[in-house]
Design an enzyme around this catalytic site. Sequence first.
Site, PDB file in Angstrom:
ATOM      1  N   LYS A 179       0.843  -1.197   0.000  1.00  0.00           N
ATOM      2  CA  LYS A 179       0.000   0.000   0.000  1.00  0.00           C
ATOM      3  C   LYS A 179       0.878   1.246   0.000  1.00  0.00           C
ATOM      4  O   LYS A 179       1.960   1.253   0.602  1.00  0.00           O
ATOM      5  CB  LYS A 179      -0.902  -0.050   1.239  1.00  0.00           C
ATOM      6  CG  LYS A 179      -1.975   1.029   1.313  1.00  0.00           C
ATOM      7  CD  LYS A 179      -2.879   0.802   2.539  1.00  0.00           C
ATOM      8  CE  LYS A 179      -3.938   1.888   2.682  1.00  0.00           C
ATOM      9  NZ  LYS A 179      -4.810   1.675   3.846  1.00  0.00           N
ATOM     10  N   SER A 226      -9.734   1.829   2.981  1.00  0.00           N
ATOM     11  CA  SER A 226      -8.889   2.572   2.071  1.00  0.00           C
ATOM     12  C   SER A 226      -7.871   1.707   1.312  1.00  0.00           C
ATOM     13  O   SER A 226      -7.284   2.160   0.336  1.00  0.00           O
ATOM     14  CB  SER A 226      -8.120   3.647   2.832  1.00  0.00           C
ATOM     15  OG  SER A 226      -7.280   3.039   3.795  1.00  0.00           O
ATOM     16  N   SER A 279      -9.940  -0.499   7.124  1.00  0.00           N
ATOM     17  CA  SER A 279      -9.365  -0.375   5.778  1.00  0.00           C
ATOM     18  C   SER A 279      -8.712  -1.618   5.194  1.00  0.00           C
ATOM     19  O   SER A 279      -8.382  -1.622   4.007  1.00  0.00           O
ATOM     20  CB  SER A 279      -8.335   0.738   5.756  1.00  0.00           C
ATOM     21  OG  SER A 279      -8.976   1.948   5.547  1.00  0.00           O
TER      22      SER A 279
HETATM   23  N1  GLN Z   1     -13.137   4.128   6.507  1.00  0.00           N
HETATM   24  C1  GLN Z   1     -12.495   4.564   7.707  1.00  0.00           C
HETATM   25  C2  GLN Z   1     -12.102   6.016   7.599  1.00  0.00           C
HETATM   26  O1  GLN Z   1     -12.372   6.586   6.586  1.00  0.00           O
HETATM   27  C3  GLN Z   1     -11.326   3.695   8.024  1.00  0.00           C
HETATM   28  C4  GLN Z   1     -10.145   4.007   7.200  1.00  0.00           C
HETATM   29  C5  GLN Z   1      -8.948   3.189   7.582  1.00  0.00           C
HETATM   30  O2  GLN Z   1      -9.045   2.156   8.244  1.00  0.00           O
HETATM   31  N2  GLN Z   1      -7.801   3.693   7.202  1.00  0.00           N
HETATM   32  O3  GLN Z   1     -11.549   6.573   8.494  1.00  0.00           O
END
Ligand code: GLN
Length: 483
Positions: free
Chosen positions: A73, A149, A173
């Site tokens: 990532k 994400s 994410s």
């Molecule tokens: N969807 C969550 C957010 O927008 C989690 C994102 C993540 O785990 N990086 O904060």
Amino acid sequence: MELNTLTAHELIDLLKTKEVTCDRIAASLETRIKGIDSKVKAYVRLDKQKEFKNSGAPKPGSSSLEGIPVSIKDNICTEGYNTECCSNILTGFKPPYDATVIRKLKDAGASILESKTNMDEFAFGSSTENSYFGPTHNPWNLDCVPGGSSGGSAAAVAADEAILALGSDTGGSIRQPASFCSVVGLKPTYGRVSRYGLIAFASSLDQIGPITKDVTDSALLMNVISGYDPFDSTSINVSVPNYRLSLGQDIKGIKIGIPREYFIEGLDREVKIILEEAIRELKNQGVHSQEVSLPHTEYAVPVYYIIATAEASSNLARFDGVQYGFRANEPTRANLIEMYKKTREEGFGEEAKRRIILGTFALSHGYYDAYYLRALKVRTLIKEDFDKVFKDFDCIITPTSPTPAFKIGERMEDPLKMYLSDIYTISSNLAGIPAISVPCGFTKAGLPVGLQILAKPFNEEILFKVAHAYEQRTAWHKMKPKI
Ligand code: GLN
């Protein structure tokens, strides 16, 4: 046989008997990426970077991933190769060091892909649509999001454009995109995997973890990346078991809690039915399941979006055009403050700005007690809910996400709707506990559904045990999208 379609453990077996070579594995992956990534867009900067960096023979004492490609990532630092968090503000940033997980992968002989996987800018999002490079497409339906994400990592694994991938999970994410793409995603216990070299979103919630084609590969990757790291003061010195020993075990008698607060309005009807079927399958294997209560669940989303944005706003303060990446083109050189402002205005996307503003507000004088401090207190209550259940139960089972993948663009106008899609994944980050998502079926429209299993801190073993037992009796993880 296309080598890119195999799992890491299958490839390792073939490498041992010399039926394949590392070069052939790399070549088949490159062909696949060249063939379909223009549709999926799982990777960023493909044109600018060479694709593979072989690490050579594993160091003595390391578990071996020799010659196995791993996709990373874009928020995990790789020495000398762009790491930009899919944000304009980090354009051209080449870290001077490797993240601890990267060093461990290299020590194990893995081959690191220099092109990184797509993500929401700074991991802010649930759909990968907040990427500076544009969205990734779900391999099961190109009109849908892959989740986020870590959507690039999940889509790459699902589309056989990756063998193994790393993601990061602050509020879901890793698990939510795994669920949307029908792959396996694990968020380890907070402190299990070093965060050194992970560009911080919310430091008290972030964890790096594996996204893989099956549970065995997840265990394999965890064996390599887990463990205490003196470079991360929040990593915890608890010995790492051999996670592969948790596979292939009998799960008879294991006690599973099903939280009633997760099976309420907002849960898609098809997802609910698929989940119930998965629980029945586990019962057939002898687990005991019972309804339990996690009474503070309804506060998880607001508490998370206060704590996560507060931490993000202070973590992102360092990006000001001086040390890292992008600097606005015509800064008024006479005025440093103007340079900061212009760089941040042009460098950050809309969602990043929204979070910086929300987080700064929650931490500001006069509001700190009412928002941030109160959120911390409720976070403790959420953690205590889990502690209570884990006194009597070995794990908890829930859907990973209330809905299957949604259409690209569908939730972009309504951030609150987007935030609510994290309802089932956020609590485990707030509580610091491990959780895994495994494929458990498809909706009538052909979209994947994921089953989430949660356990006590440092009990990833039970997750592997239950997830593997489930996987052995089902074929969901073997299904491939047709692209
Ligand atoms: N969807 C969550 C957010 O927008 C989690 C994102 C993540 O785990 N990086 O904060």
